[in-house]
Design an enzyme around this catalytic site. Structure first.
Site, PDB file in Angstrom:
ATOM      1  N   LYS A 163       0.831  -1.208   0.000  1.00 54.95           N
ATOM      2  CA  LYS A 163       0.000   0.000   0.000  1.00 54.95           C
ATOM      3  C   LYS A 163       0.865   1.256   0.000  1.00 54.95           C
ATOM      4  CE  LYS A 163      -3.648   0.129   2.663  1.00 54.95           C
ATOM      5  NZ  LYS A 163      -4.538   0.267   3.847  1.00 54.95           N
ATOM      6  N   THR A 164       1.870   1.292   0.884  1.00 60.02           N
ATOM      7  CA  THR A 164       2.723   2.487   1.009  1.00 60.02           C
ATOM      8  C   THR A 164       3.917   2.450   0.074  1.00 60.02           C
ATOM      9  OG1 THR A 164       4.058   1.467   2.746  1.00 60.02           O
ATOM     10  CG2 THR A 164       2.086   2.692   3.437  1.00 60.02           C
ATOM     11  N   PHE A 165       4.202   1.299  -0.499  1.00 58.16           N
ATOM     12  CA  PHE A 165       5.394   1.060  -1.300  1.00 58.16           C
ATOM     13  C   PHE A 165       6.669   1.349  -0.502  1.00 58.16           C
ATOM     14  CE2 PHE A 165       7.610   0.542  -5.403  1.00 58.16           C
ATOM     15  CZ  PHE A 165       6.784  -0.409  -5.976  1.00 58.16           C
TER      16      PHE A 165
ATOM     17  N   THR B 290       7.046  -0.871   2.539  1.00 61.63           N
ATOM     18  CA  THR B 290       7.177  -2.041   3.405  1.00 61.63           C
ATOM     19  C   THR B 290       8.538  -2.686   3.182  1.00 61.63           C
ATOM     20  OG1 THR B 290       4.796  -2.398   3.138  1.00 61.63           O
ATOM     21  CG2 THR B 290       6.085  -4.193   4.114  1.00 61.63           C
TER      22      THR B 290
ATOM     23  N   GLU C 255      10.284  -5.481   3.802  1.00 60.17           N
ATOM     24  CA  GLU C 255      10.510  -6.784   3.185  1.00 60.17           C
ATOM     25  C   GLU C 255      10.086  -6.775   1.722  1.00 60.17           C
ATOM     26  OE1 GLU C 255       9.257  -7.524   7.542  1.00 60.17           O
ATOM     27  OE2 GLU C 255       8.678  -6.202   5.885  1.00 60.17           O
TER      28      GLU C 255
ATOM     29  N   GLY D  43      -5.081  -4.891   5.616  1.00 61.56           N
ATOM     30  CA  GLY D  43      -4.303  -5.882   4.879  1.00 61.56           C
ATOM     31  C   GLY D  43      -4.937  -7.255   4.837  1.00 61.56           C
ATOM     32  N   ARG D  44      -5.432  -7.722   5.968  1.00 60.48           N
ATOM     33  CA  ARG D  44      -5.999  -9.074   6.006  1.00 60.48           C
ATOM     34  C   ARG D  44      -7.375  -9.155   5.355  1.00 60.48           C
ATOM     35  NH1 ARG D  44      -5.294  -6.806  10.812  1.00 60.48           N
ATOM     36  NH2 ARG D  44      -6.987  -6.489  12.293  1.00 60.48           N
TER      37      ARG D  44
ATOM     38  N   GLN E 188      -4.279 -15.530  10.105  1.00 56.91           N
ATOM     39  CA  GLN E 188      -4.072 -14.082  10.133  1.00 56.91           C
ATOM     40  C   GLN E 188      -5.387 -13.372  10.414  1.00 56.91           C
ATOM     41  OE1 GLN E 188      -3.506 -11.795   6.572  1.00 56.91           O
ATOM     42  NE2 GLN E 188      -2.078 -10.410   7.556  1.00 56.91           N
TER      43      GLN E 188
ATOM     44  N   LYS F  23       9.168  -4.950  14.251  1.00 56.63           N
ATOM     45  CA  LYS F  23       9.653  -4.250  13.058  1.00 56.63           C
ATOM     46  C   LYS F  23      10.620  -3.134  13.433  1.00 56.63           C
ATOM     47  CE  LYS F  23       5.534  -4.883  10.121  1.00 56.63           C
ATOM     48  NZ  LYS F  23       4.469  -4.153   9.398  1.00 56.63           N
TER      49      LYS F  23
END
Length: 552
Positions: free
Chosen positions: A215-217, A219, A221, A276-277, A358, A516
């Site tokens: 979404k944010t570009f 993340t 990983e 996200g889920r 999740q 994180k």
């Protein structure tokens, strides 16, 4: 809203539970009530979908139990909270966001707004994104959209993590029967380089399309994996490859997307009210549309919307996700059941339990109620599962004869996509589906074992106590796109009901943040002398050992 254990129905359920624990035996309940199956089963019916039968009758349920559970839902404001969600209110109260994934599958034309703005129409509305997905997926599948050498793109690599991975992985596996025969699909989520290396090893840069899902570009990983894929692509094409033809973004950050080299016209966005889920219904589902075709993706959305309609409009006592959620609370808080098993009798659903993990545990793994106090009751059961019949030869021993109460959901389709060997495989599968639920209910007594000639010393070892609850879900045909959509949404709203009763926020996930933050700090320290600053002796010692072993 008041904490769940302060509601009058909670105390009534505690007293009722004591009576159930002493006097209720499932097999006796069936023996004394010929109508029990009909009374505690519900059938989901929707246009375009097969019937789905939900049999709740093998649960610790009486008419009084159901009355009290429905009363608990009423007192907890489940209907009010449900209606607030469908109105677009900011029910994610810690992040002050609407929770509106239901709009993503709104094929029924409902008026859906957030802060007075129509989310369905307009240049960035849900319908526009779906039209973009339809156009793009059909161009790729037809060969109209080609790679830099003019070859058809038949190898898709989806790069994401969490909901940007688990949903599309599960759905594409579940609908594999409908996939394009010339298309190969890979999913890369783990920052472990092996995951990307194996996907690239099986890829040809001339025919590979990368979907970067973030979404944010930003993340960590996902973007690290994306940059690795981009470097591989440039290297393998000798710098001649056109990134814009082979990379698209499932994101809302146009600046970072274009900086990466992706044409903003090939960016598929979604709003902040998409968690996200819950994002497989959004642009995150582009891999699904590519793999099984947009028509099937639309059927998937339609089945989901039909279950939304049922949940939104059906009275609590007849409402299938409400009943499932209330049973979750009943077992977790009144029988101290810490786990829930979901066992699909369908190989295509082999990632279904992982997806539900999740959905359930990230949603309801919370200890703080809406007023900021700590819950004085349990929340968020541990969900696990694997497809049967294989699972019967692994952990089912614990379910049948262990010391823990493990409420279980069994899922079966009446028909197989692959009815081989004169349908013998499906009949054997079904026989196990029926037998496992029955065995968990009826058990096997000492007298039965002795009558079979079991040596006395083995009787306690071979005894099955029974009286273990199950919910059986039977799809009236194959599990196709619409049926899968409905099943997923059943569990979505079941999870919502649990959280609503527990008075927690099922839509944030602060618990993933601390790890994180610390990982970013430690990543920098791995390139610096020493074992880092401010760590405990164990962490510092492990960092030092890693540097020594890895020759860093």
């Amino acid at each position: 809203m008041a904490p769940a254990n302060t509601l009058p129905a909670w105390s009534e359920l505690q007293a009722h539970r004591d009576d159930i624990a002493k006097n209720f035996v499932l097999k006796e309940a069936f023996a004394s009530d010929a109508d029990r199956f009909n009374r505690f089963s519900r059938t989901f019916k929707a246009d375009g979908s097969a019937d789905i039968l939900f049999d709740f009758s093998k649960n610790f349920l009486t008419n009084e139990t159901l009355d009290l559970l429905v009363k608990l839902a009423e007192q907890a404001g489940v209907e009010r909270k449900r209606d607030a969600m469908f109105r677009g209110d900011k029910i994610n109260f810690t992040e002050k966001r609407a929770v509106y994934h239901t709009a993503l599958r709104n094929v029924g034309g409902w008026d859906m707004q957030v802060e007075g703005q129509d989310v369905m129409n307009g240049p960035t509305g849900v319908n526009s994104v779906l039209a973009h997905m339809k156009e793009f997926s059909e161009k790729v599948r037809s060969g109209e959209w080609v790679g830099f050498t003019g070859k058809k793109l038949t190898n898709i690599v989806n790069v994401g993590i969490g909901g940007s991975d688990l949903g599309p992985v599960m759905v594409t596996e579940a609908l594999k029967h409908y996939s394009a025969p010339d298309m190969t699909l890979h999913f890369v989520s783990n920052i472990d380089g092996t995951h990307m290396a194996e996907a690239l090893k099986a890829s040809d840069p001339e025919t590979t399309l990368f979907l970067i899902a973030s979404k944010t570009f930003t993340t960590a990983e996902t973007i690290t994996n994306a940059n690795t894929a981009k470097s591989w692509f440039i290297e393998k094409t000798g710098g001649k490859g056109d990134v814009a033809k082979h990379f698209v973004a499932l994101s809302t950050n146009e600046a970072e997307v274009t900086k990466f080299g992706i044409d903003s016209a090939n960016m598929f966005g979604f709003e902040s009210w998409v968690g996200g889920r819950y994002s497989v219904w959004s642009a995150i589902g582009l891999s699904v549309a590519l793999y099984v075709g947009y028509d099937n993706f639309h059927k998937f959305l339609a089945g989901a919307h039909a279950m939304d309609k049922h949940f939104r409009e059906t009275p609590l006592r007849e409402n299938i996700p409400v009943l499932g959620g209330l049973l979750g609370v009943w077992y977790s808080d009144f029988f101290q059941a810490q786990t829930r098993l979901v066992a699909p009798f369908d190989q295509y659903l082999h990632r279904f339990a992982a997806y539900l993990q999740q959905l359930s545990m990230e949603s309801n793994g919370k200890a703080i109620t809406s007023d900021g106090s700590t819950a004085k009751y349990t929340t968020g059961s541990i969900l696990f599962g694997e497809p049967c019949t294989n699972a019967q030869h692994s952990f089912f021993q614990l379910v049948h004869q262990g010391t823990k109460l493990i409420p279980s959901d069994f899922i079966l389709a009446a028909k197989s996509h692959n009815p081989i060997h004169d349908n013998l495989h499906q009949k054997m599968l079904a026989s196990n589906y029926f037998a496992q639920a029955e065995a968990l209910m009826v058990g096997k007594t000492d007298d039965q074992l002795r009558a079979e000639g079991t040596p006395e010393e083995l009787v306690p070892h071979k005894r099955f106590l029974g009286n273990r609850p199950t919910t059986s879900i039977l799809v009236g045909d194959v599990i196709g796109p619409a049926e899968l959509g409905a099943l997923i949404v059943y569990y979505e709203h079941l999870t919502f009901v649990e959280g609503a009763v527990w008075d927690i926020n099922s839509f944030d996930q602060w618990g993933v943040e601390l790890g994180k933050v610390l990982a970013k700090k430690i990543l920098k320290e791995l390139d610096e002398p020493g074992n880092g600053e401010g760590h405990d002796a164990s962490t510092g010692g492990l960092i030092g050992a890693f540097k020594s072993y890895a020759k860093i």
